[in-house]
Design a protein around this motif. Sequence first.
Motif, PDB file in Angstrom:
ATOM      1  N   GLY A 172      18.550  -6.434 -10.748  1.00 17.31           N
ATOM      2  CA  GLY A 172      19.546  -6.327 -11.286  1.00 17.31           C
ATOM      3  C   GLY A 172      19.592  -5.030 -12.348  1.00 17.31           C
ATOM      4  N   ARG A 173      20.451  -4.880 -14.212  1.00 18.39           N
ATOM      5  CA  ARG A 173      19.829  -3.602 -14.447  1.00 18.39           C
ATOM      6  C   ARG A 173      19.428  -4.065 -15.419  1.00 18.39           C
ATOM      7  NH1 ARG A 173      22.773   0.147 -16.046  1.00 18.39           N
ATOM      8  NH2 ARG A 173      22.987   0.764 -18.957  1.00 18.39           N
ATOM      9  N   SER A 174      17.962  -2.993 -15.206  1.00 18.75           N
ATOM     10  CA  SER A 174      16.512  -3.674 -16.185  1.00 18.75           C
ATOM     11  C   SER A 174      17.682  -3.616 -17.602  1.00 18.75           C
ATOM     12  CB  SER A 174      15.737  -2.693 -16.060  1.00 18.75           C
ATOM     13  OG  SER A 174      14.792  -3.103 -17.465  1.00 18.75           O
ATOM     14  N   TRP A 175      17.108  -4.487 -18.689  1.00 23.21           N
ATOM     15  CA  TRP A 175      17.504  -4.623 -20.263  1.00 23.21           C
ATOM     16  C   TRP A 175      16.741  -2.924 -20.652  1.00 23.21           C
ATOM     17  CZ3 TRP A 175      14.828  -5.337 -24.927  1.00 23.21           C
ATOM     18  CH2 TRP A 175      13.429  -5.091 -24.926  1.00 23.21           C
ATOM     19  N   LEU A 176      15.796  -2.043 -20.226  1.00 19.07           N
ATOM     20  CA  LEU A 176      15.600  -1.189 -21.204  1.00 19.07           C
ATOM     21  C   LEU A 176      14.693  -0.837 -19.071  1.00 19.07           C
ATOM     22  CD1 LEU A 176      12.670  -1.923 -23.703  1.00 19.07           C
ATOM     23  CD2 LEU A 176      15.040  -0.484 -23.755  1.00 19.07           C
ATOM     24  N   PRO A 177      14.696   0.700 -19.214  1.00 17.32           N
ATOM     25  CA  PRO A 177      15.117   2.014 -17.948  1.00 17.32           C
ATOM     26  C   PRO A 177      14.043   0.861 -17.880  1.00 17.32           C
ATOM     27  CG  PRO A 177      15.807   2.715 -20.045  1.00 17.32           C
ATOM     28  CD  PRO A 177      15.431   1.838 -20.782  1.00 17.32           C
ATOM     29  N   THR A 178      13.328   1.535 -16.646  1.00 24.33           N
ATOM     30  CA  THR A 178      12.196   1.557 -15.801  1.00 24.33           C
ATOM     31  C   THR A 178      11.406   2.872 -15.669  1.00 24.33           C
ATOM     32  OG1 THR A 178      13.287  -1.561 -14.928  1.00 24.33           O
ATOM     33  CG2 THR A 178      10.750   0.203 -13.779  1.00 24.33           C
ATOM     34  N   ALA A 179      10.252   3.195 -15.822  1.00 24.03           N
ATOM     35  CA  ALA A 179       9.794   4.066 -14.520  1.00 24.03           C
ATOM     36  C   ALA A 179       9.087   3.547 -13.207  1.00 24.03           C
ATOM     37  CB  ALA A 179       8.916   4.769 -15.907  1.00 24.03           C
ATOM     38  N   THR A 180       9.083   4.686 -12.729  1.00 24.14           N
ATOM     39  CA  THR A 180       8.824   4.530 -10.786  1.00 24.14           C
ATOM     40  C   THR A 180       7.610   5.726 -10.637  1.00 24.14           C
ATOM     41  OG1 THR A 180      10.178   6.008 -10.267  1.00 24.14           O
ATOM     42  CG2 THR A 180      10.308   3.128 -10.201  1.00 24.14           C
ATOM     43  N   HIS A 181       6.837   6.567 -11.721  1.00 23.27           N
ATOM     44  CA  HIS A 181       5.486   7.461 -11.281  1.00 23.27           C
ATOM     45  C   HIS A 181       4.385   6.541 -11.498  1.00 23.27           C
ATOM     46  CE1 HIS A 181       5.283   6.396 -15.814  1.00 23.27           C
ATOM     47  NE2 HIS A 181       3.875   6.433 -15.125  1.00 23.27           N
ATOM     48  N   THR A 182       4.434   5.648 -11.243  1.00 19.96           N
ATOM     49  CA  THR A 182       3.036   4.286 -10.755  1.00 19.96           C
ATOM     50  C   THR A 182       3.624   3.480 -10.758  1.00 19.96           C
ATOM     51  OG1 THR A 182       0.572   4.523 -10.566  1.00 19.96           O
ATOM     52  CG2 THR A 182       1.908   4.135 -13.414  1.00 19.96           C
ATOM     53  N   SER A 183       2.757   2.108  -9.888  1.00 19.48           N
ATOM     54  CA  SER A 183       3.094   0.856  -9.882  1.00 19.48           C
ATOM     55  C   SER A 183       1.422   0.236  -9.564  1.00 19.48           C
ATOM     56  CB  SER A 183       3.978   0.578  -8.858  1.00 19.48           C
ATOM     57  OG  SER A 183       3.479   0.980  -7.373  1.00 19.48           O
ATOM     58  N   VAL A 184       1.427  -0.847  -9.713  1.00 16.52           N
ATOM     59  CA  VAL A 184       0.362  -1.985  -8.600  1.00 16.52           C
ATOM     60  C   VAL A 184       0.343  -1.859  -7.801  1.00 16.52           C
ATOM     61  CG1 VAL A 184      -0.560  -3.980  -8.535  1.00 16.52           C
ATOM     62  CG2 VAL A 184       0.748  -3.444 -11.414  1.00 16.52           C
ATOM     63  N   GLN A 185       1.403  -1.505  -6.932  1.00 20.50           N
ATOM     64  CA  GLN A 185       1.956  -1.437  -5.153  1.00 20.50           C
ATOM     65  C   GLN A 185       0.761  -0.182  -4.993  1.00 20.50           C
ATOM     66  OE1 GLN A 185       4.428  -0.309  -3.198  1.00 20.50           O
ATOM     67  NE2 GLN A 185       4.026  -2.215  -2.000  1.00 20.50           N
ATOM     68  N   ALA A 186       1.165   1.801  -5.098  1.00 23.28           N
ATOM     69  CA  ALA A 186       0.639   2.522  -5.697  1.00 23.28           C
ATOM     70  C   ALA A 186      -1.125   2.398  -5.503  1.00 23.28           C
ATOM     71  CB  ALA A 186       0.996   3.904  -6.184  1.00 23.28           C
ATOM     72  N   GLN A 187      -1.697   1.390  -6.320  1.00 24.74           N
ATOM     73  CA  GLN A 187      -2.693   1.970  -7.024  1.00 24.74           C
ATOM     74  C   GLN A 187      -3.615   0.451  -7.075  1.00 24.74           C
ATOM     75  OE1 GLN A 187      -3.395   2.128 -11.149  1.00 24.74           O
ATOM     76  NE2 GLN A 187      -1.681   3.063 -11.488  1.00 24.74           N
ATOM     77  N   ASP A 188      -2.953  -0.531  -5.495  1.00 24.46           N
ATOM     78  CA  ASP A 188      -4.022  -1.127  -5.351  1.00 24.46           C
ATOM     79  C   ASP A 188      -5.417  -0.693  -4.812  1.00 24.46           C
ATOM     80  OD1 ASP A 188      -4.230  -3.909  -5.744  1.00 24.46           O
ATOM     81  OD2 ASP A 188      -3.365  -4.347  -3.941  1.00 24.46           O
ATOM     82  N   GLY A 189      -4.774  -0.354  -3.185  1.00 20.61           N
ATOM     83  CA  GLY A 189      -5.582  -0.004  -2.408  1.00 20.61           C
ATOM     84  C   GLY A 189      -6.958   1.544  -2.304  1.00 20.61           C
ATOM     85  N   ASP A 190      -6.622   1.985  -3.901  1.00 19.17           N
ATOM     86  CA  ASP A 190      -6.779   3.354  -4.591  1.00 19.17           C
ATOM     87  C   ASP A 190      -8.514   3.115  -5.549  1.00 19.17           C
ATOM     88  OD1 ASP A 190      -7.675   6.104  -4.934  1.00 19.17           O
ATOM     89  OD2 ASP A 190      -5.705   5.767  -5.905  1.00 19.17           O
ATOM     90  N   ALA A 191      -9.352   3.386  -5.119  1.00 17.59           N
ATOM     91  CA  ALA A 191     -10.403   2.907  -5.440  1.00 17.59           C
ATOM     92  C   ALA A 191     -10.772   3.433  -6.097  1.00 17.59           C
ATOM     93  CB  ALA A 191     -11.791   3.385  -4.042  1.00 17.59           C
ATOM     94  N   SER A 192      -9.961   4.882  -7.042  1.00 17.03           N
ATOM     95  CA  SER A 192      -9.817   5.643  -8.542  1.00 17.03           C
ATOM     96  C   SER A 192      -9.267   5.572  -8.630  1.00 17.03           C
ATOM     97  CB  SER A 192      -9.998   6.994  -7.308  1.00 17.03           C
ATOM     98  OG  SER A 192      -9.032   7.896  -7.025  1.00 17.03           O
ATOM     99  N   SER A 193      -8.286   4.884  -8.757  1.00 19.17           N
ATOM    100  CA  SER A 193      -7.146   4.521  -9.556  1.00 19.17           C
ATOM    101  C   SER A 193      -7.739   3.655 -11.324  1.00 19.17           C
ATOM    102  CB  SER A 193      -5.540   3.252  -8.865  1.00 19.17           C
ATOM    103  OG  SER A 193      -6.259   1.870  -8.721  1.00 19.17           O
TER     104      SER A 193
END
Length: 524
Positions: free
Chosen positions: A409-430
Amino acid sequence: MSELAWWQRGVIYQIYPRSFQDSNGDGIGDLAGMTSRLSYLADLGVDAVWVSPIYPSPMADFGYDVADYCNIDPMFGSLAEFKQFVDRAHELRLKVLLDFVPNHSSDRHPWFVESRSSRDNPKRDWYLWRDPAPGGGPPNNWLSRMGGSAWEWDAHTGQYYYHAFLREQPDLNWRNPHVRRAMDDVLRFWLERGVDGFRVDVLWLLIKDAQFRDNPPNPAYQPGEPDHHRQLQTYTEDQPEVHDIVRSMRATLDEYGERVLIGEIYLPVAQLVRYYGVNGDGADMPFNFQLLNAPWNAGEIARMIRDYDSALPAHAWPNWVLGNHDNRRVASRVGAAQARVAAVLLLTLRGTPTLYYGDEIGMTDGVIPPGEVQDPAELRQPGIGQGRDPERTPMQWDASLPNAGFTTGRSWLPTATHTSVQAQDGDASSMLSLYRRLLTLRRNNAALVQGSIEHVAASGDVLTYERHCRNQRFFIALNMGRADAEVQSPAGTVLLSTVPGRDGQPLVEGANRLAGCEALIASI
């Protein structure tokens, strides 16, 4: 490490419920969403989940205005869903801590509705009521931490009531034994539902001066600071009688076995450590917030570590906090590179660490357009940086737009998308991988949990210290500057470094190089 209590061995993770995971598309996080993410926390390697308020509330201050201490706000779910949350957490060997908000209730709480109904109501003295000053106006000069007078006129009964925060949050009278018994019943209600402990909101504010004397002016006040900083809080905080209340809470929790009592207390260390009580009859951990506002300077933090360690009573267990729902995120305070250094610092210091949700992926303060500000602290005192919305933005789970997997839905506060759990999950340097490695290293090495902290020193931008436990010794070096630096170290082997490829390399006795913004842990 079996001789330690779980809260001494463990790492605490704070969830801000509105922003962790929404399960029903209304844009606000809830218990079902939180339950669905518990396996992520178990895999991360934390040991306990502290949940900010989920009680029924008009949400004037987003749950810190409690209308019923023994229920769940429908926004978050139900008591049945809370049981599912606790049961699932315990299946995953995670402890559950609740926020306890005893200083003030909502003005819609039945207790206050009764209290303000008439001067002779049995619950009148459950809150702080006073006649006007002799010449009219508020009874004294006390100021609200949300701006303006702390006294609100009630025309119906012809008296003022006191509120340390919003007028919708009247302060309870903790000198009244009926209030104490009622709040003790609240603790028991949740303990009997499996809660493993409490973080007590504004614990140091519970008692106010019995004579209601004026607070003196603060000679160090600077324009642009919050309004209440105009005064020294001599008569509105840290009163001697509060320690009796802490002892009573401690005794109640002790009836239920190994339960933890944590106090939110913003005080200098010399005053803070008194909340441990005498020989364990106080709070298990009065929150140590020094890192939240510390200058990011090796010399200053070295002094802070030494002073805190030396100030602790013999029976006291230390703790450290890097972020929470009331302060800027660490990655915004010190920058992305130094946030990695800060992670190593937090998880190698002596004492229990508390992590704030999203810090493990390097979340930064959100950008809140003026028209989307939610926090009453900013709305009442605009322009002085009191707004807490930026550090409360939704958890960033994946790259999906517009809300990063937090809600459909519409988030109660704006949500950033510059990084995420998914993006960092397989990155050994994250950052996420760094936190997982640090938490595993801490869990598997007694020196990082129960060991002493020794040889705390600073040289230029480099902070160093050692952790010792029996025959196990670790050397920690943190470069808090951007430039490469030399560090004097014992001989050893690097177990973990924030610089890729350095793990497993030797340290020679004497001079070694640290890259800018590098932190390392070595076995020596």
